[in-house]
Design an enzyme around this catalytic site. Structure first.
Site, PDB file in Angstrom:
ATOM      1  N   THR A  44       0.896  -1.087   0.005  1.00 56.95           N
ATOM      2  CA  THR A  44      -0.124   0.149   0.003  1.00 56.95           C
ATOM      3  C   THR A  44       0.975   0.976   0.105  1.00 56.95           C
ATOM      4  O   THR A  44       0.568   2.227  -0.645  1.00 56.95           O
ATOM      5  CB  THR A  44      -0.835  -0.080   1.249  1.00 56.95           C
ATOM      6  OG1 THR A  44      -1.806  -1.211   1.159  1.00 56.95           O
ATOM      7  CG2 THR A  44      -1.679   1.236   1.335  1.00 56.95           C
ATOM      8  N   HIS A  47       1.921   1.960  -3.283  1.00 55.24           N
ATOM      9  CA  HIS A  47       0.771   2.539  -4.206  1.00 55.24           C
ATOM     10  C   HIS A  47       0.798   3.879  -4.034  1.00 55.24           C
ATOM     11  O   HIS A  47       0.521   4.884  -4.969  1.00 55.24           O
ATOM     12  CB  HIS A  47      -0.648   2.128  -4.087  1.00 55.24           C
ATOM     13  CG  HIS A  47      -0.516   0.455  -4.304  1.00 55.24           C
ATOM     14  ND1 HIS A  47       0.026  -0.060  -5.409  1.00 55.24           N
ATOM     15  CD2 HIS A  47      -1.311  -0.568  -3.776  1.00 55.24           C
ATOM     16  CE1 HIS A  47       0.082  -1.463  -5.376  1.00 55.24           C
ATOM     17  NE2 HIS A  47      -0.994  -1.627  -4.571  1.00 55.24           N
ATOM     18  N   CYS A 111     -15.786  -3.934   9.422  1.00 51.83           N
ATOM     19  CA  CYS A 111     -16.499  -2.772   9.703  1.00 51.83           C
ATOM     20  C   CYS A 111     -16.890  -1.925   8.665  1.00 51.83           C
ATOM     21  O   CYS A 111     -15.988  -1.832   7.430  1.00 51.83           O
ATOM     22  CB  CYS A 111     -15.500  -1.920  10.571  1.00 51.83           C
ATOM     23  SG  CYS A 111     -16.266  -0.374  11.009  1.00 51.83           S
ATOM     24  N   LEU A 179       3.871 -10.951   1.207  1.00 55.51           N
ATOM     25  CA  LEU A 179       3.022 -11.640   1.755  1.00 55.51           C
ATOM     26  C   LEU A 179       2.977 -12.992   1.575  1.00 55.51           C
ATOM     27  O   LEU A 179       2.530 -13.738   2.495  1.00 55.51           O
ATOM     28  CB  LEU A 179       1.417 -10.979   1.378  1.00 55.51           C
ATOM     29  CG  LEU A 179       1.217  -9.672   2.163  1.00 55.51           C
ATOM     30  CD1 LEU A 179       0.077  -8.844   1.529  1.00 55.51           C
ATOM     31  CD2 LEU A 179       0.941 -10.003   3.533  1.00 55.51           C
ATOM     32  N   ARG A 204      12.630 -14.231  -6.132  1.00 54.80           N
ATOM     33  CA  ARG A 204      11.483 -14.579  -4.926  1.00 54.80           C
ATOM     34  C   ARG A 204      11.504 -16.212  -4.890  1.00 54.80           C
ATOM     35  O   ARG A 204      11.313 -16.544  -3.903  1.00 54.80           O
ATOM     36  CB  ARG A 204      10.247 -13.707  -5.491  1.00 54.80           C
ATOM     37  CG  ARG A 204      10.390 -12.383  -5.040  1.00 54.80           C
ATOM     38  CD  ARG A 204       9.311 -11.496  -5.116  1.00 54.80           C
ATOM     39  NE  ARG A 204       8.980 -10.228  -4.415  1.00 54.80           N
ATOM     40  CZ  ARG A 204       8.380  -9.171  -4.446  1.00 54.80           C
ATOM     41  NH1 ARG A 204       7.563  -9.307  -5.366  1.00 54.80           N
ATOM     42  NH2 ARG A 204       8.858  -8.119  -3.829  1.00 54.80           N
ATOM     43  N   LEU A 266      -6.464 -13.891  -1.213  1.00 51.84           N
ATOM     44  CA  LEU A 266      -6.077 -12.787  -0.527  1.00 51.84           C
ATOM     45  C   LEU A 266      -5.527 -11.909  -1.483  1.00 51.84           C
ATOM     46  O   LEU A 266      -5.732 -10.608  -1.378  1.00 51.84           O
ATOM     47  CB  LEU A 266      -4.634 -13.084   0.303  1.00 51.84           C
ATOM     48  CG  LEU A 266      -4.199 -11.617   1.201  1.00 51.84           C
ATOM     49  CD1 LEU A 266      -5.015 -11.328   2.324  1.00 51.84           C
ATOM     50  CD2 LEU A 266      -2.646 -11.701   1.360  1.00 51.84           C
ATOM     51  N   ILE A 291     -10.363 -12.974   1.695  1.00 49.84           N
ATOM     52  CA  ILE A 291      -9.728 -12.696   3.236  1.00 49.84           C
ATOM     53  C   ILE A 291      -9.267 -11.114   3.137  1.00 49.84           C
ATOM     54  O   ILE A 291      -8.709 -10.947   2.185  1.00 49.84           O
ATOM     55  CB  ILE A 291      -8.347 -13.575   3.111  1.00 49.84           C
ATOM     56  CG1 ILE A 291      -8.452 -15.059   2.989  1.00 49.84           C
ATOM     57  CG2 ILE A 291      -7.436 -13.053   4.693  1.00 49.84           C
ATOM     58  CD1 ILE A 291      -8.932 -15.934   4.078  1.00 49.84           C
ATOM     59  N   THR A 292      -9.747 -10.451   4.096  1.00 50.03           N
ATOM     60  CA  THR A 292      -9.569  -9.114   4.089  1.00 50.03           C
ATOM     61  C   THR A 292      -9.145  -8.647   5.413  1.00 50.03           C
ATOM     62  O   THR A 292      -9.624  -9.241   6.371  1.00 50.03           O
ATOM     63  CB  THR A 292     -10.643  -8.506   3.810  1.00 50.03           C
ATOM     64  OG1 THR A 292     -10.368  -7.011   3.713  1.00 50.03           O
ATOM     65  CG2 THR A 292     -11.845  -8.436   4.714  1.00 50.03           C
TER      66      THR A 292
HETATM   67  P1  NAD Z   1       3.424  -8.402  -4.727  1.00 44.58           P
HETATM   68  O1  NAD Z   1       2.914  -7.903  -5.852  1.00 44.58           O
HETATM   69  O2  NAD Z   1       4.579  -7.755  -3.894  1.00 44.58           O
HETATM   70  O3  NAD Z   1       3.578  -9.690  -4.749  1.00 44.58           O
HETATM   71  C1  NAD Z   1       3.042 -10.690  -5.756  1.00 44.58           C
HETATM   72  C2  NAD Z   1       3.686 -11.644  -6.370  1.00 44.58           C
HETATM   73  O4  NAD Z   1       2.917 -12.488  -7.313  1.00 44.58           O
HETATM   74  C3  NAD Z   1       5.145 -11.138  -7.152  1.00 44.58           C
HETATM   75  O5  NAD Z   1       6.115 -11.648  -6.615  1.00 44.58           O
HETATM   76  C4  NAD Z   1       4.734 -11.685  -8.461  1.00 44.58           C
HETATM   77  O6  NAD Z   1       5.825 -11.889  -9.126  1.00 44.58           O
HETATM   78  C5  NAD Z   1       4.106 -12.769  -8.325  1.00 44.58           C
HETATM   79  N1  NAD Z   1       3.020 -13.160  -9.375  1.00 44.58           N
HETATM   80  C6  NAD Z   1       2.565 -12.555 -10.483  1.00 44.58           C
HETATM   81  N2  NAD Z   1       2.036 -13.305 -11.389  1.00 44.58           N
HETATM   82  C7  NAD Z   1       2.105 -14.684 -11.089  1.00 44.58           C
HETATM   83  C8  NAD Z   1       1.610 -15.646 -11.484  1.00 44.58           C
HETATM   84  N3  NAD Z   1       1.025 -15.761 -12.829  1.00 44.58           N
HETATM   85  N4  NAD Z   1       1.519 -16.951 -10.700  1.00 44.58           N
HETATM   86  C9  NAD Z   1       2.259 -16.768  -9.665  1.00 44.58           C
HETATM   87  N5  NAD Z   1       2.808 -15.554  -8.918  1.00 44.58           N
HETATM   88  C10 NAD Z   1       2.823 -14.348  -9.711  1.00 44.58           C
HETATM   89  O7  NAD Z   1       2.274  -8.224  -3.447  1.00 44.58           O
HETATM   90  P2  NAD Z   1       2.306  -8.514  -1.796  1.00 44.58           P
HETATM   91  O8  NAD Z   1       2.458  -7.167  -0.786  1.00 44.58           O
HETATM   92  O9  NAD Z   1       3.105  -9.796  -1.579  1.00 44.58           O
HETATM   93  O10 NAD Z   1       0.685  -8.892  -1.701  1.00 44.58           O
HETATM   94  C11 NAD Z   1       0.126  -9.871  -2.279  1.00 44.58           C
HETATM   95  C12 NAD Z   1      -1.418  -9.721  -2.618  1.00 44.58           C
HETATM   96  O11 NAD Z   1      -2.206  -9.330  -1.685  1.00 44.58           O
HETATM   97  C13 NAD Z   1      -1.507  -8.371  -3.507  1.00 44.58           C
HETATM   98  O12 NAD Z   1      -2.465  -8.679  -4.672  1.00 44.58           O
HETATM   99  C14 NAD Z   1      -2.182  -7.325  -2.648  1.00 44.58           C
HETATM  100  O13 NAD Z   1      -2.712  -6.351  -3.341  1.00 44.58           O
HETATM  101  C15 NAD Z   1      -3.157  -8.309  -1.718  1.00 44.58           C
HETATM  102  N6  NAD Z   1      -3.120  -7.839  -0.525  1.00 44.58           N
HETATM  103  C16 NAD Z   1      -4.827  -8.052  -0.031  1.00 44.58           C
HETATM  104  C17 NAD Z   1      -4.829  -7.850   1.162  1.00 44.58           C
HETATM  105  C18 NAD Z   1      -6.274  -8.174   1.677  1.00 44.58           C
HETATM  106  O14 NAD Z   1      -6.824  -7.599   2.715  1.00 44.58           O
HETATM  107  N7  NAD Z   1      -7.026  -8.905   0.980  1.00 44.58           N
HETATM  108  C19 NAD Z   1      -4.267  -7.109   2.168  1.00 44.58           C
HETATM  109  C20 NAD Z   1      -2.694  -6.960   1.670  1.00 44.58           C
HETATM  110  C21 NAD Z   1      -2.398  -7.144   0.409  1.00 44.58           C
HETATM  111 ZN    ZN Z   2     -17.850  -0.664  12.156  1.00 46.61          ZN
END
Ligand code: NAD
Ligand code: ZN
Length: 348
Positions: A44, A47, A111, A179, A204, A266, A291-292
């Site tokens: 985040t 971004h 929430c 993550l 990675r 996620l 999952i959030t």
């Molecule tokens: P990130 O972008 O650093 O990691 C994503 C990884 O996926 C990268 O290493 C990338 O090379 C890999 N990837 C790309 N294409 C792929 C494919 N086809 N197959 C397998 N792997 C592939 O992101 P992050 O910080 O590790 O976060 C992971 C995800 O979780 C993001 O989409 C983020 O937006 C999301 N997120 C969700 C929540 C939630 O509450 N739901 C919270 C935080 C982050």
């Molecule tokens: Zn609330």
């Protein structure tokens, strides 16, 4: 205490951020002031740094960035109970209302009026930060700050991995970004086997192995579904954990998970995703969890105990540790280029 502090601030709309000197803030009613010991960069923050469409619509500069933290309470605002100067703490980032339908049912993670600390408020990429007392989590002193700051994203990983049974289960993790790497650590500490990781980045995939992945697959060069079937005697994995946000990875995972298996999602997709629901979900009788965030506060107890157990292999995930914020531009650029696991700023 010094009256001035340095902070990484989004000073104006556009790419980047600035290292600035600002006044140390004062905690208001219901708030505490913490001295930051360690803080880490989240996707985040990237971004916000890049100033993507979401950031443009949400962030109101000037604002101090950052939300993952370990710190020490140094001042208490009026009306705060149960927190003392000297407490060693971290911060839940979802500032929940406590009054809406979700909150009143104990479902604080959804929430309806959530504000996000460090997104809708000033954050922790600073020497000091004001935090709502209701978001303070107390750490045992035994957890070092560079691990304690990871608890918030670890909460995401824990909720993803532990949404269903995992011990002795075969697992596919797609995406080994920060993550996904934390997810591997949680899955291994929880007794999953084999943990198969699909990740296109060579760097990675290497990290995934160091954290404990039993098999790694390059989805851009290998047939993910075939590899998973070969490893699992043609059965597919019991559990599929999607950490990439890549639509292709979602489809491959749904193909590679065994019928009646469990799926936790996620990763966030760039837009709408098209999936063959009949064949990949309904006829397979899958159980799918969205999952959030993290459960408040149940997930924090789980994360804290996992850390205290010493079983989480986090050292390979912390690829970059900076003393202070001076090299913040390098840190952000490395992370943008996917050349990091977690990046931590140490202020101790
Ligand atoms: P990130 O972008 O650093 O990691 C994503 C990884 O996926 C990268 O290493 C990338 O090379 C890999 N990837 C790309 N294409 C792929 C494919 N086809 N197959 C397998 N792997 C592939 O992101 P992050 O910080 O590790 O976060 C992971 C995800 O979780 C993001 O989409 C983020 O937006 C999301 N997120 C969700 C929540 C939630 O509450 N739901 C919270 C935080 C982050
Ligand atoms: Zn609330």
């Amino acid at each position: 205490m010094s009256e001035k502090m340095v902070a990484i601030m989004k000073t104006k709309p556009g790419y980047g951020a600035e290292l600035v000197e600002v006044d140390v803030p004062k905690p208001g009613p219901g708030e505490v002031l913490i001295k930051v010991l360690a803080t880490s960069i989240c996707g985040t923050d990237l971004h916000i740094y890049e100033w993507n469409e979401w950031a443009q619509s949400r962030i109101k500069p000037p604002q101090i960035m950052g939300h993952e933290v370990a710190g020490e309470v140094v001042e208490i605002g009026p009306g705060v109970e149960g927190i003392e100067v000297g407490d060693y703490v971290s911060v839940e980032t979802h500032i929940v209302c406590g009054k809406c339908y979700a909150c009143r049912r104990g479902q604080y993670h959804v929430c309806q009026n959530t504000k996000i600390f460090g997104v809708d408020t000033d954050g922790v990429f600073a020497e000091y930060a004001v935090v709502p007392a209701q978001n303070i989590w107390k750490n045992p002193k035994s957890i070092p700050p560079e691990y304690a700051t990871l608890q918030e994203p670890l909460g995401n990983a824990v909720d993803t991995v532990l949404a269903g049974p995992i011990s002795g289960k075969s697992v596919l993790i797609t995406g080994a970004g920060p993550l996904g790497l934390l997810g591997i650590a949680v899955a291994k500490a929880s007794g999953a086997y084999p943990v198969i990781v699909s990740e296109p980045s060579d760097f990675r995939r290497e990290l995934a192995k160091k954290v404990g992945a039993d098999y790694v697959i390059n989805p851009f060069e290998e047939d993910v579904v075939k590899e998973v079937m070969d490893i699992t005697d043609g059965n597919g994995v019991d559990v599929f954990l999607e950490f990439s946000g890549a639509p292709k990875a979602l489809e491959q995972g749904l193909q590679a998970v065994t019928p009646a298996g469990r799926v936790s999602l996620l990763g966030l997709y760039p837009g709408k995703v098209t999936i063959d629901f009949n064949n990949l979900i309904i006829f397979k009788a899958l159980t799918i969890y969205g999952i959030t965030g993290r459960h408040l506060w149940e997930t924090w107890y789980t994360v804290s105990r996992l850390l205290q157990s010493g079983k989480l292999n986090l050292d390979p995930i912390i690829t970059h540790k900076y003393k202070g914020f001076d090299k913040y531009e390098e840190a952000f650029e490395l992370m943008r280029a996917g050349k990091t696991g977690k990046v931590v700023f140490m202020l101790k």
